[in-house]
Design a protein around this motif. Structure first.
Motif, PDB file in Angstrom:
ATOM      1  N   LEU A 216      27.676  38.503  34.018  1.00 56.24           N
ATOM      2  CA  LEU A 216      28.855  37.964  33.342  1.00 56.24           C
ATOM      3  C   LEU A 216      28.461  36.757  32.506  1.00 56.24           C
ATOM      4  N   PHE A 217      28.662  36.841  31.205  1.00 59.54           N
ATOM      5  CA  PHE A 217      28.521  35.696  30.308  1.00 59.54           C
ATOM      6  C   PHE A 217      29.902  35.056  30.190  1.00 59.54           C
ATOM      7  N   ALA A 218      29.992  33.741  30.435  1.00 57.66           N
ATOM      8  CA  ALA A 218      31.300  33.081  30.433  1.00 57.66           C
ATOM      9  C   ALA A 218      31.225  31.760  29.689  1.00 57.66           C
ATOM     10  N   ALA A 219      32.317  31.435  28.996  1.00 56.47           N
ATOM     11  CA  ALA A 219      32.460  30.159  28.289  1.00 56.47           C
ATOM     12  C   ALA A 219      33.785  29.541  28.714  1.00 56.47           C
ATOM     13  N   LEU A 220      33.714  28.433  29.422  1.00 58.64           N
ATOM     14  CA  LEU A 220      34.907  27.737  29.916  1.00 58.64           C
ATOM     15  C   LEU A 220      35.323  26.670  28.919  1.00 58.64           C
ATOM     16  N   GLU A 221      36.549  26.751  28.432  1.00 60.51           N
ATOM     17  CA  GLU A 221      37.078  25.744  27.517  1.00 60.51           C
ATOM     18  C   GLU A 221      37.483  24.515  28.341  1.00 60.51           C
ATOM     19  N   VAL A 222      36.833  23.390  28.095  1.00 60.47           N
ATOM     20  CA  VAL A 222      37.025  22.195  28.921  1.00 60.47           C
ATOM     21  C   VAL A 222      38.462  21.703  28.870  1.00 60.47           C
ATOM     22  N   VAL A 227      38.937  30.887  29.755  1.00 59.60           N
ATOM     23  CA  VAL A 227      37.569  31.391  29.834  1.00 59.60           C
ATOM     24  C   VAL A 227      37.420  32.613  28.924  1.00 59.60           C
ATOM     25  N   ILE A 228      36.373  32.599  28.118  1.00 66.88           N
ATOM     26  CA  ILE A 228      35.988  33.768  27.317  1.00 66.88           C
ATOM     27  C   ILE A 228      34.804  34.417  28.038  1.00 66.88           C
ATOM     28  N   GLY A 229      34.933  35.679  28.389  1.00 69.81           N
ATOM     29  CA  GLY A 229      33.891  36.340  29.158  1.00 69.81           C
ATOM     30  C   GLY A 229      33.426  37.634  28.523  1.00 69.81           C
ATOM     31  N   SER A 230      32.212  38.012  28.887  1.00 69.30           N
ATOM     32  CA  SER A 230      31.639  39.260  28.385  1.00 69.30           C
ATOM     33  C   SER A 230      30.671  39.787  29.432  1.00 69.30           C
ATOM     34  N   LEU A 231      30.746  41.091  29.741  1.00 69.24           N
ATOM     35  CA  LEU A 231      29.902  41.716  30.755  1.00 69.24           C
ATOM     36  C   LEU A 231      28.813  42.560  30.105  1.00 69.24           C
ATOM     37  N   HIS A 232      27.588  42.407  30.629  1.00 71.05           N
ATOM     38  CA  HIS A 232      26.449  43.173  30.125  1.00 71.05           C
ATOM     39  C   HIS A 232      25.571  43.588  31.304  1.00 71.05           C
ATOM     40  N   ARG A 233      24.926  44.730  31.164  1.00 65.91           N
ATOM     41  CA  ARG A 233      24.081  45.217  32.252  1.00 65.91           C
ATOM     42  C   ARG A 233      22.741  44.491  32.313  1.00 65.91           C
ATOM     43  N   ARG A 234      22.319  43.909  31.200  1.00 65.26           N
ATOM     44  CA  ARG A 234      21.049  43.198  31.166  1.00 65.26           C
ATOM     45  C   ARG A 234      21.274  41.745  30.753  1.00 65.26           C
ATOM     46  N   ASN A 295      27.314  21.365  34.724  1.00 67.03           N
ATOM     47  CA  ASN A 295      28.022  22.330  33.890  1.00 67.03           C
ATOM     48  C   ASN A 295      29.291  22.780  34.602  1.00 67.03           C
ATOM     49  N   LEU A 296      30.445  22.502  34.011  1.00 67.58           N
ATOM     50  CA  LEU A 296      31.724  22.799  34.662  1.00 67.58           C
ATOM     51  C   LEU A 296      31.954  24.280  34.889  1.00 67.58           C
ATOM     52  N   VAL A 297      31.309  25.133  34.108  1.00 63.71           N
ATOM     53  CA  VAL A 297      31.541  26.569  34.295  1.00 63.71           C
ATOM     54  C   VAL A 297      31.025  27.026  35.657  1.00 63.71           C
ATOM     55  N   GLU A 298      30.083  26.285  36.248  1.00 60.45           N
ATOM     56  CA  GLU A 298      29.596  26.624  37.581  1.00 60.45           C
ATOM     57  C   GLU A 298      30.737  26.520  38.607  1.00 60.45           C
ATOM     58  N   ARG A 299      31.639  25.587  38.380  1.00 61.72           N
ATOM     59  CA  ARG A 299      32.800  25.458  39.280  1.00 61.72           C
ATOM     60  C   ARG A 299      33.706  26.668  39.144  1.00 61.72           C
ATOM     61  N   TRP A 300      33.831  27.187  37.925  1.00 63.51           N
ATOM     62  CA  TRP A 300      34.640  28.383  37.733  1.00 63.51           C
ATOM     63  C   TRP A 300      33.977  29.606  38.367  1.00 63.51           C
ATOM     64  N   PHE A 301      32.658  29.690  38.274  1.00 63.58           N
ATOM     65  CA  PHE A 301      31.934  30.771  38.946  1.00 63.58           C
ATOM     66  C   PHE A 301      32.176  30.738  40.456  1.00 63.58           C
ATOM     67  N   ALA A 302      32.280  29.528  41.017  1.00 65.65           N
ATOM     68  CA  ALA A 302      32.555  29.415  42.447  1.00 65.65           C
ATOM     69  C   ALA A 302      33.932  29.984  42.785  1.00 65.65           C
ATOM     70  N   GLU A 303      34.915  29.754  41.906  1.00 64.14           N
ATOM     71  CA  GLU A 303      36.242  30.337  42.109  1.00 64.14           C
ATOM     72  C   GLU A 303      36.174  31.861  42.085  1.00 64.14           C
ATOM     73  N   LEU A 304      35.456  32.397  41.112  1.00 65.91           N
ATOM     74  CA  LEU A 304      35.312  33.851  41.002  1.00 65.91           C
ATOM     75  C   LEU A 304      34.646  34.426  42.250  1.00 65.91           C
ATOM     76  N   THR A 305      33.597  33.780  42.708  1.00 66.46           N
ATOM     77  CA  THR A 305      32.870  34.273  43.882  1.00 66.46           C
ATOM     78  C   THR A 305      33.730  34.243  45.126  1.00 66.46           C
ATOM     79  N   PRO A 335      45.624  29.422  32.992  1.00 69.77           N
ATOM     80  CA  PRO A 335      44.329  28.735  33.161  1.00 69.77           C
ATOM     81  C   PRO A 335      44.523  27.322  33.707  1.00 69.77           C
ATOM     82  N   ARG A 336      43.561  26.889  34.497  1.00 67.88           N
ATOM     83  CA  ARG A 336      43.617  25.546  35.087  1.00 67.88           C
ATOM     84  C   ARG A 336      42.321  24.808  34.740  1.00 67.88           C
ATOM     85  N   PRO A 337      42.401  23.744  33.947  1.00 72.25           N
ATOM     86  CA  PRO A 337      41.180  22.996  33.609  1.00 72.25           C
ATOM     87  C   PRO A 337      40.660  22.211  34.813  1.00 72.25           C
ATOM     88  N   PHE A 338      39.363  22.005  34.837  1.00 68.38           N
ATOM     89  CA  PHE A 338      38.737  21.182  35.865  1.00 68.38           C
ATOM     90  C   PHE A 338      38.513  19.783  35.290  1.00 68.38           C
TER      91      PHE A 338
END
Length: 363
Positions: A216-222, A227-234, A295-305, A335-338
């Motif tokens: 998952l490629f993700a860009a979190l708007e501060v 979040v803008i996301g894109s999924l790729h196999r590689r 990097n704040l997007v790591e906090r969003w990844f934690a929510e997803l996980t 959306p909820r900003p961090f």
């Protein structure tokens, strides 16, 4: 006619004693009992009788007599509580010091750290005594934490750059925290999950079958948390370039784009550099090496996980990607900003303090 009682000796205080007593009365940190005893002595020293002091302070006459007499006999020391009777200490200061030194500077022969039982056997003291000493001095040999200090030569500059974007973002620009969550596994439990029932939590088998992975490629708007996301196999620079193109399409053309990302090699290939030259509104800001916490997007990844992946069951990569897209769309509906709260100076001061502690400990 009643016989007169014994004559009560007069009570007087010196100027020095009065200053101490008045200080005990005024000081906020003085124990209430000591403050009341000081008032009793001061009232008696002003010439008031025992009954008058009793009425003025709303206490019993016996209390007034007791502390009046104690002051006459022992002065200011008489107003303090006397040591209570009890069993003498069995553990001396030397015993306490021996336990602390042994805990901090030695390890047992058959283990990597002390336990209360092993320390009790090594010192000849009881397990409960060891436990009390450790609690008193905040020692916890059973606990361990990991850490890693960045060795990036530009650590300070990068921290100030990234935190500055969080706390004071530029005008007419969008700040995006970008990263990849790679190797997300599509896991299917070897046996069906048993649902929760009253008194019994949800149960899953400990083993599973892997059906493949996705990235998952993700860009979190501060500013907004979107979040803008894109999924790729590689996970290559080719996929990262496609993700940058997606950001270019979705971000309004009149805004500059500031990307906060790590030092992964796919972010710095010649193809990416060439793409950035063709899109000058994109500006890259790199976090220091070994500092993904910045990097704040790591906090969003934690929510997803935590909320989707950790307990998810997926029999195929397609099912996994479908669930991730659904969760991402649901997130972007509300959306909820961090909020970033630490300044760069606070972060650097904390890191410096930690380094000093390591240096002082001799490691």
């Amino acid at each position: 006619m009643s016989r007169p009682g014994p004559k009560i000796p007069p009570l007087s205080v010196t100027d020095g004693q009065r200053a101490v007593l008045e200080g005990w009365v005024r000081r906020r940190t003085t124990a209430q009992a000591l403050a009341q005893r000081s008032r009793i002595v001061l009232e008696c020293a002003d010439g008031h009788s025992i009954m008058e002091v009793s009425r003025r302070l709303r206490i019993t006459p016996d209390t007034v007599r007791t502390w009046r007499r104690r002051f006459l006999e022992r002065g200011l020391d008489g107003l303090c509580d006397e040591p209570r009777p009890g069993v003498p200490r069995k553990i001396t200061d030397a015993d306490v010091e021996r336990v602390i030194v042994k805990t901090l500077e030695e390890t047992p022969k058959n283990a990597t750290h002390w336990s209360t039982r092993s320390m009790a056997a090594a010192t000849g003291m009881s397990q409960s005594a060891i436990s009390r000493i450790w609690r008193a001095f905040a020692l916890a040999p059973h606990r361990s934490q990991t850490f890693k200090l960045s060795t990036d030569p530009l650590f300070i500059d990068k921290v100030r750059d990234v935190v500055g974007l969080y706390l004071d973002p530029p005008e007419k620009a969008l700040v995006l925290c970008v990263d990849e969550k790679s190797q997300i596994q599509a896991l299917d439990r070897s046996q069906p999950v048993l649902p929760m029932i009253p008194g019994v939590p949800e149960r899953r088998s400990h083993d599973y079958v892997r059906a493949g992975t996705t990235t998952l490629f993700a860009a979190l708007e501060v500013a907004t948390g979107k979040v803008i996301g894109s999924l790729h196999r590689r996970h290559r620079s080719v996929e990262f370039k496609k993700f940058l193109a997606k950001l270019d399409r979705e971000v309004p053309a009149d805004l500059d784009v500031h990307l906060i990302l790590d030092n992964y090699a796919t972010h710095k290939t010649p193809a990416i550099k060439q793409w950035l030259l063709a899109h000058p509104r994109f500006h890259l800001h790199f976090t220091p090496t070994s500092s993904s916490w910045l990097n704040l997007v790591e906090r969003w990844f934690a929510e997803l996980t935590q909320k989707k992946l950790q307990r998810g069951v997926h029999r195929s990569v397609q099912a996994l990607e479908r669930d991730i897209r659904d969760w991402l769309a649901n997130w972007n509906e509300q959306p909820r900003p961090f909020a970033w709260t630490k300044t760069a100076d606070q972060i650097l001061d904390k890191v410096a303090s930690y380094c000093r502690r390591i240096s002082d400990s001799g490691h």
